[in-house]
Design a protein around this motif. Structure first.
Motif, PDB file in Angstrom:
ATOM      1  N   LYS A  98       1.823   5.768  -2.044  1.00  0.00           N
ATOM      2  CA  LYS A  98       2.296   6.908  -1.159  1.00  0.00           C
ATOM      3  C   LYS A  98       3.487   7.544  -1.136  1.00  0.00           C
ATOM      4  CE  LYS A  98       0.881   5.861   2.853  1.00  0.00           C
ATOM      5  NZ  LYS A  98       0.453   5.225   4.217  1.00  0.00           N
ATOM      6  N   ILE A  99       4.430   6.557  -1.104  1.00  0.00           N
ATOM      7  CA  ILE A  99       5.914   7.172  -1.310  1.00  0.00           C
ATOM      8  C   ILE A  99       6.167   7.855  -2.534  1.00  0.00           C
ATOM      9  CG2 ILE A  99       8.383   6.475  -0.924  1.00  0.00           C
ATOM     10  CD1 ILE A  99       7.383   4.227   0.827  1.00  0.00           C
ATOM     11  N   GLU A 150      13.007   5.479   6.389  1.00  0.00           N
ATOM     12  CA  GLU A 150      11.891   5.492   7.230  1.00  0.00           C
ATOM     13  C   GLU A 150      12.303   5.185   8.890  1.00  0.00           C
ATOM     14  OE1 GLU A 150       8.806   3.591   5.169  1.00  0.00           O
ATOM     15  OE2 GLU A 150       8.044   5.586   4.441  1.00  0.00           O
ATOM     16  N   LYS A 154       0.977  -1.165  -0.028  1.00  0.00           N
ATOM     17  CA  LYS A 154       0.111   0.000   0.092  1.00  0.00           C
ATOM     18  C   LYS A 154       0.963   1.218   0.028  1.00  0.00           C
ATOM     19  CE  LYS A 154      -4.294  -1.330   2.348  1.00  0.00           C
ATOM     20  NZ  LYS A 154      -4.435  -1.537   3.817  1.00  0.00           N
ATOM     21  N   ASP A 155       2.214   1.143   0.811  1.00  0.00           N
ATOM     22  CA  ASP A 155       2.781   2.479   0.601  1.00  0.00           C
ATOM     23  C   ASP A 155       3.413   2.720  -0.496  1.00  0.00           C
ATOM     24  OD1 ASP A 155       2.208   3.032   3.341  1.00  0.00           O
ATOM     25  OD2 ASP A 155       3.975   1.812   4.270  1.00  0.00           O
ATOM     26  N   ARG A 167      12.719   2.406   2.867  1.00  0.00           N
ATOM     27  CA  ARG A 167      12.389   1.920   4.171  1.00  0.00           C
ATOM     28  C   ARG A 167      13.396   2.227   5.226  1.00  0.00           C
ATOM     29  NH1 ARG A 167       9.239  -2.671   5.239  1.00  0.00           N
ATOM     30  NH2 ARG A 167      10.605  -3.190   6.817  1.00  0.00           N
TER      31      ARG A 167
END
Lengths: 177, 198
Positions: free
Chosen positions: A44-45, B115, A40-41, B112
């Motif tokens: 968004k990213i 983040e 899902k991200d 990632r």
């Protein structure tokens, strides 16, 4: 040596996939649900980095279109000739930190103009192969987490690029000249 | 970043005007903006895929295992984040993908990692020392085989394109190590300054 590395390159992602999914199966992780949750991200990213990419890429596109790189290249040409390097390679030195596709284009030009087995082509190849587009990495990675104060990150990236250029000149002069 | 942005735009306009290339500069705004969105959108699918796989990897404990494996190295390099931070696993995945020239997979791993580093970061708008180090390591572009360059060389009739692998590897390793050393020096200086001010 190169063949082994190519085989590893081919197999690394499949091996990661097999390892991750098999471990998940053993630990009874609901793989489909977790996959979609993480995926899902992705959207968004990607959307989040657009403003940062636009700022950097538009700025660099304008800079390249203005002919500023040619001026820089002319400015530094005497220095290169001192080191017995063809000034043709200068635009590549500058652009490789700014634009990946731009650097590829310049490299193709150099290779076509200098001939496939020329020293300049070899040097250009090593220079391009050992670099990453510093400004792009900066925009994407810091953009994804919304960082605007980059502190000393760019300076280090550009200094590392410069050291890479110097190292390429040195290594090539020892190996190919 | 403010100065860089200002410099790029203003100097482009002035130099472009002097060179009679003002029209090109204006056109570059349009093509650059379009290219940025194209890049971002082309990332969506591959990003979603690898983020999904990494989510599974995290739940299955694979990331934690990799982090544990690399702890001796990362504890020294990334000494400002907890040694059991999930960022370490993501950083490891990012470098594996980069080393093997898998840029498409490396980007989601790297994001990632960023983040996770952001979670440890005190000032959310400003890059932490660990972030600067990670970025520096990434911009040095460590790669075992420069596949694209070899493909081009082979395409134009270069007799032995694989002979550039060794010198490229040596150069990229030098750049990579110097990025780490410079980042650690910068971290030391910045922390020292902070102590004196505090």
């Amino acid at each position: 040596m190169a063949d082994i590395l190519n085989i590893i390159s081919l197999w690394i992602l499949p091996v990661i996939l097999i390892t991750v999914l098999t471990t998940a199966l053993i630990k009874k992780v609901p793989v489909y649900e977790q996959f979609t949750k993480g995926a899902k991200d992705g959207f968004k990213i990607s959307v989040k980095i657009i403003p940062y990419l636009v700022a950097i890429i538009v700025g660099i596109s304008m800079f390249r279109a203005s002919g500023a790189i040619d001026i820089l290249a002319k400015l530094f040409a005497p220095l290169l000739i001192k080191f017995h390097i063809s000034p043709d390679i200068l635009p590549l030195m500058i652009v490789r930190s700014l634009s990946g596709s731009g650097a590829l284009g310049i490299f193709s030009d150099i290779a076509n103009n200098s001939g496939a087995d020329a020293y300049t082509t070899k040097l250009a190849a090593v220079m391009l192969g050992s670099s990453e587009t510093t400004f792009y990495v900066l925009a994407v990675y810091f953009g994804a987490v919304g960082i605007s104060k980059i502190r000393y990150a760019l300076i280090i990236g550009l200094l590392a690029d410069f050291i890479g250029i110097a190292a390429a000149v040195l290594v090539c002069s020892l190996m190919f000249a | 970043m403010n100065y860089i942005f200002y410099f790029l735009i203003i100097s482009s306009i002035i130099i472009g005007a002097c060179n009679g290339k003002l029209q090109d500069v204006i056109n570059a705004v349009m093509t650059g903006a379009e290219l940025s969105v194209k890049i971002a959108f082309s990332l969506i699918g591959i990003m979603a895929f690898w983020l999904g796989i990494m989510q599974i990897a995290q739940k299955a404990g694979v990331i934690k295992y990799i982090s544990k494996l690399l702890r001796p190295i990362t504890r020294v390099l990334f000494n400002e984040i907890p040694p059991d931070s999930p960022a370490i696993g993501d950083i490891a995945m990012n470098f594996t993908a980069n080393a093997f020239g898998l840029a498409n997979a490396a980007t989601p791993f790297g994001i990632r990692a960023m983040e996770e580093l952001q979670k440890e970061n005190k000032d959310k708008s400003s890059a932490s020392n660990s972030m600067c180090l990670f970025l520096g390591m990434n911009t040095a572009g460590f790669q075992l085989v420069p596949t694209t360059v070899i493909a081009i060389l082979a395409g134009i009739g270069y007799k032995n394109p694989t002979e550039i692998i060794a010198p490229t590897l040596l150069v990229t390793a030098i750049a990579f190590c110097s990025a780490i050393i410079m980042a650690k020096i910068a971290q030391y200086i910045v922390n020292k300054k902070g102590e004196n001010n505090g």
